[in-house]
Enzyme design. Sequence first.
Site, PDB file in Angstrom:
ATOM      1  N   VAL B  21       0.955  -1.203  -0.035  1.00 51.56           N
ATOM      2  CA  VAL B  21       0.125  -0.066   0.004  1.00 51.56           C
ATOM      3  C   VAL B  21       0.754   1.330   0.007  1.00 51.56           C
ATOM      4  CG1 VAL B  21      -1.792   1.185   1.181  1.00 51.56           C
ATOM      5  CG2 VAL B  21      -1.645  -1.160   1.016  1.00 51.56           C
ATOM      6  N   LYS B 113      -6.421  -1.048  10.250  1.00 52.62           N
ATOM      7  CA  LYS B 113      -7.554  -1.309  10.781  1.00 52.62           C
ATOM      8  C   LYS B 113      -7.393  -1.966  12.480  1.00 52.62           C
ATOM      9  CE  LYS B 113      -6.795  -4.655   7.504  1.00 52.62           C
ATOM     10  NZ  LYS B 113      -6.288  -4.590   6.047  1.00 52.62           N
ATOM     11  N   GLY B 142     -10.505  -1.163   1.019  1.00 52.44           N
ATOM     12  CA  GLY B 142      -9.794  -0.600   0.128  1.00 52.44           C
ATOM     13  C   GLY B 142     -10.018   0.445  -0.407  1.00 52.44           C
ATOM     14  N   ILE B 144     -13.193   1.122  -1.492  1.00 55.34           N
ATOM     15  CA  ILE B 144     -14.615   1.840  -1.428  1.00 55.34           C
ATOM     16  C   ILE B 144     -14.841   2.806  -0.517  1.00 55.34           C
ATOM     17  CG2 ILE B 144     -16.900   0.528  -0.817  1.00 55.34           C
ATOM     18  CD1 ILE B 144     -15.787  -2.040  -1.685  1.00 55.34           C
ATOM     19  N   GLU B 198      -2.239 -15.107   2.821  1.00 47.53           N
ATOM     20  CA  GLU B 198      -0.888 -14.937   3.323  1.00 47.53           C
ATOM     21  C   GLU B 198      -0.368 -16.173   3.415  1.00 47.53           C
ATOM     22  OE1 GLU B 198       0.594 -11.975   4.213  1.00 47.53           O
ATOM     23  OE2 GLU B 198      -1.165 -10.740   3.718  1.00 47.53           O
ATOM     24  N   LYS B 213     -12.832  -4.404  10.999  1.00 50.83           N
ATOM     25  CA  LYS B 213     -13.258  -3.703  10.033  1.00 50.83           C
ATOM     26  C   LYS B 213     -14.845  -3.344  10.165  1.00 50.83           C
ATOM     27  CE  LYS B 213     -10.624  -5.205   6.044  1.00 50.83           C
ATOM     28  NZ  LYS B 213     -10.247  -6.063   5.039  1.00 50.83           N
ATOM     29  N   GLY B 311      -5.261  -4.387  -2.286  1.00 60.95           N
ATOM     30  CA  GLY B 311      -4.392  -4.162  -3.104  1.00 60.95           C
ATOM     31  C   GLY B 311      -4.024  -2.834  -3.219  1.00 60.95           C
TER      32      GLY B 311
END
Lengths: 450, 450
Positions: B21, B113, B142, B144, B198, B213, B311
């Site tokens: 990021v 978060k 992300g 949104i 992961e 979240k 992403g």
Amino acid sequence: MTTHHENKNAVKVGVIGLGTVGQGFVRLFLRESSLVAQRLGFPLELGAVCDRNPEALAALKVPSGCRKTAEAREILSDPEIPLVVELMGGLEPARTFILEAISAGKSVVTANKALLAHHGEEVFGAVARHGVDLGFEASVGGGIPILRTLRESLAGDRILKVSGIINGTCNYILSSMSRDRVDFGTALKEAQRLGYAEADPTFDIDGIDSAHKISILAAMAFGSPVSLSSVPVEGIRHIQPIDLDFGREFGYVLKLLGIASDQGETIDVRVHPCFLPEETSMLAEVDGVFNAIELLGEALGPLLLFGRGAGGDPTATAVMGDVMECARGISHGSRGQVPALGFPFALRVPRPLCALDSISSEYYLRFMAHDQPGTLSYLSGVLGERGISIESVIQKGRQKGGSVPVVVTTHRATESRVREALSIIDSSPHVTEKTVVIRIESAPMEGALS
Amino acid sequence: MTTHHENKNAVKVGVIGLGTVGQGFVRLFLRESSLVAQRLGFPLELGAVCDRNPEALAALKVPSGCRKTAEAREILSDPEIPLVVELMGGLEPARTFILEAISAGKSVVTANKALLAHHGEEVFGAVARHGVDLGFEASVGGGIPILRTLRESLAGDRILKVSGIINGTCNYILSSMSRDRVDFGTALKEAQRLGYAEADPTFDIDGIDSAHKISILAAMAFGSPVSLSSVPVEGIRHIQPIDLDFGREFGYVLKLLGIASDQGETIDVRVHPCFLPEETSMLAEVDGVFNAIELLGEALGPLLLFGRGAGGDPTATAVMGDVMECARGISHGSRGQVPALGFPFALRVPRPLCALDSISSEYYLRFMAHDQPGTLSYLSGVLGERGISIESVIQKGRQKGGSVPVVVTTHRATESRVREALSIIDSSPHVTEKTVVIRIESAPMEGALS
């Protein structure tokens, strides 16, 4: 009007226009006044409401401190009211009222897309000059927060395209034509009966309302003024059930879309019916009176916002969000901080709209051809000579001596080439009617849907 | 740091953490610097970037004026940098760095978060005390723009419910289990191979990331602190293909949802797999690594936001939007104007989370029963005595002497009653295994989809 940061005095709001949205707004305003005060840290107060219809005015319940008036100027000239909500709609006198409010240093919230599409330059110019705020989230997509998303959330990304179903009336009519296999006239009458279409539906069904909204979206997405009169607009009045049926065979659903995309030197803004692939397009699934808007950001990729695009209550939430933001600006003395269009008025870079002729698209073409050998070869020949490559063909219903539909979908081609081919074909003896042309929009959300 | 309204000086930004990021953000920041300056009316400048990994630091291209450092405190103590972007993730030292930045009067943008879910009260309290801004749009969904929508667009409406697919890893795994009919382990391995999960996937597949979240979403929607440790969380590790198959027969799709709803005196916040009706639920259609969040507002009705939930590039757009908003506050001297959580910290009204026992839902129950007469009568008897009414039953695959699945869906029932019935049934000789329980979420968007 208060300008000190710590001042917890109420901000007074005046409302002009008490139709469906106006009533919905006043209801929401009064119902949620303590939630709003909690969120803002100071209260809002309904200072005055105005409507020229004495019955609408009398019927509305308001707190004792709120003045009722038939004269908008009582609100516009009231120095105690720094925030005016215009929900009367139409061009005049709304334009005059809004400009007067701005000149008087008031912030304004409006749902008036027609006004902004026609007189946006004048209104936004005045807003910039007077350093006030103008909220107009409710002008596009009802309760869908598309404008704030463009203006703030995606402000740091390059918007490549905005497209959407932004007129619930048309979507309702097309949805019922498709679902119930009825013709346009029948679907329109049913929509009128249910209150989803006006007695005079011209504005909606001819795409004018969508053109207003996509012009506003394009102006915000691309930081350029958009001249409404240059936007190509095609409505849904001429849509025939036979094309919905053929579309279905190809896996397409028909929707009226507003589309705006960045073409570099120009911007492409238009309104017309589109076939969307049922399997991969999120917009294809939006049914009835709902609205949905798809954004494509260079870094973001696709984003879809979907919700109630009309109606008093949903639209009132958008008005309320703007009112709260404007009230903050007034209470904290920070008006004019976020430019209304997302770009400072003077820093915009005007770009012309590209001509419809120069766009490229995939096409659905329905020829009505004489049922005789050689027709398909003739049609594909004319198309092929202009570089228009056929993707698939459906030819059905042979009938002696009559004309039969020959339906072709093409790969991406330039509009001017398609028009050129059709002008030749339509004046040839091979076809019996003007060819039906419907553009196909491929889906940027591919891969996102099951 | 500039505080005059007309000052067009650049605002300097420092970035801590150059993972996916962080790199995406720096790339976007540099690529769109002129667009951003045009929108803001003043430029942003990359003052310094920091990462403890010398290779990440060396690999990143930055302008000559930008300092590279392995020491976050070089940024935190730099009075020329009023805006810090924390993208290192994790609880410490991120918490300490953010609190130091805030104490130094800097505004902060973060995608962290976990930190906000664990230490939100401490961080938001510090933000309020120091009058700075904290942007954290990138922490949920992300790219949104869900947080700004809750905080501003819908600020004037009462939010009844927020629910969504907010973990792309789980959605990818459940989508492939369903599409390819593979088991959890196989789907997880494939997701790891493709980089969607992961090496240690615990955080995602056990629902912890979703719990972070949904806690943040609930805090913003309801204006109450949310204690993460009180949020019931169930992951997807135990999901078996057989239940996806039975679900399909009932017309359901399985998704891991975060759900938060207003229950009056309490709020209901939870994370668990849910069956969603394929025909009427918009969330049911969201496939692969996409995220989608549905809001239900009292006046607004349903609203859905759908896009890339993870992403580097999509998330960077959310960071960038927040950076621009914080930079405006710095440049215009209006920091702290919009409370970070949408409610002023001190004006929130804490509400407890309701216990999972007290919720009501529809349920999917898969019993593994001895294949003998009277079993269904026994099961429905135990359920019926507790007021749990059966909606439909599937019983299949009779096999001599073995156990067979008996699948029941119920009408709305209280969780405690269901648990009570199952503890009786599961300790009875009628069943051979612990009963599988999956909650069914009916769709608020009904009528919106074709």
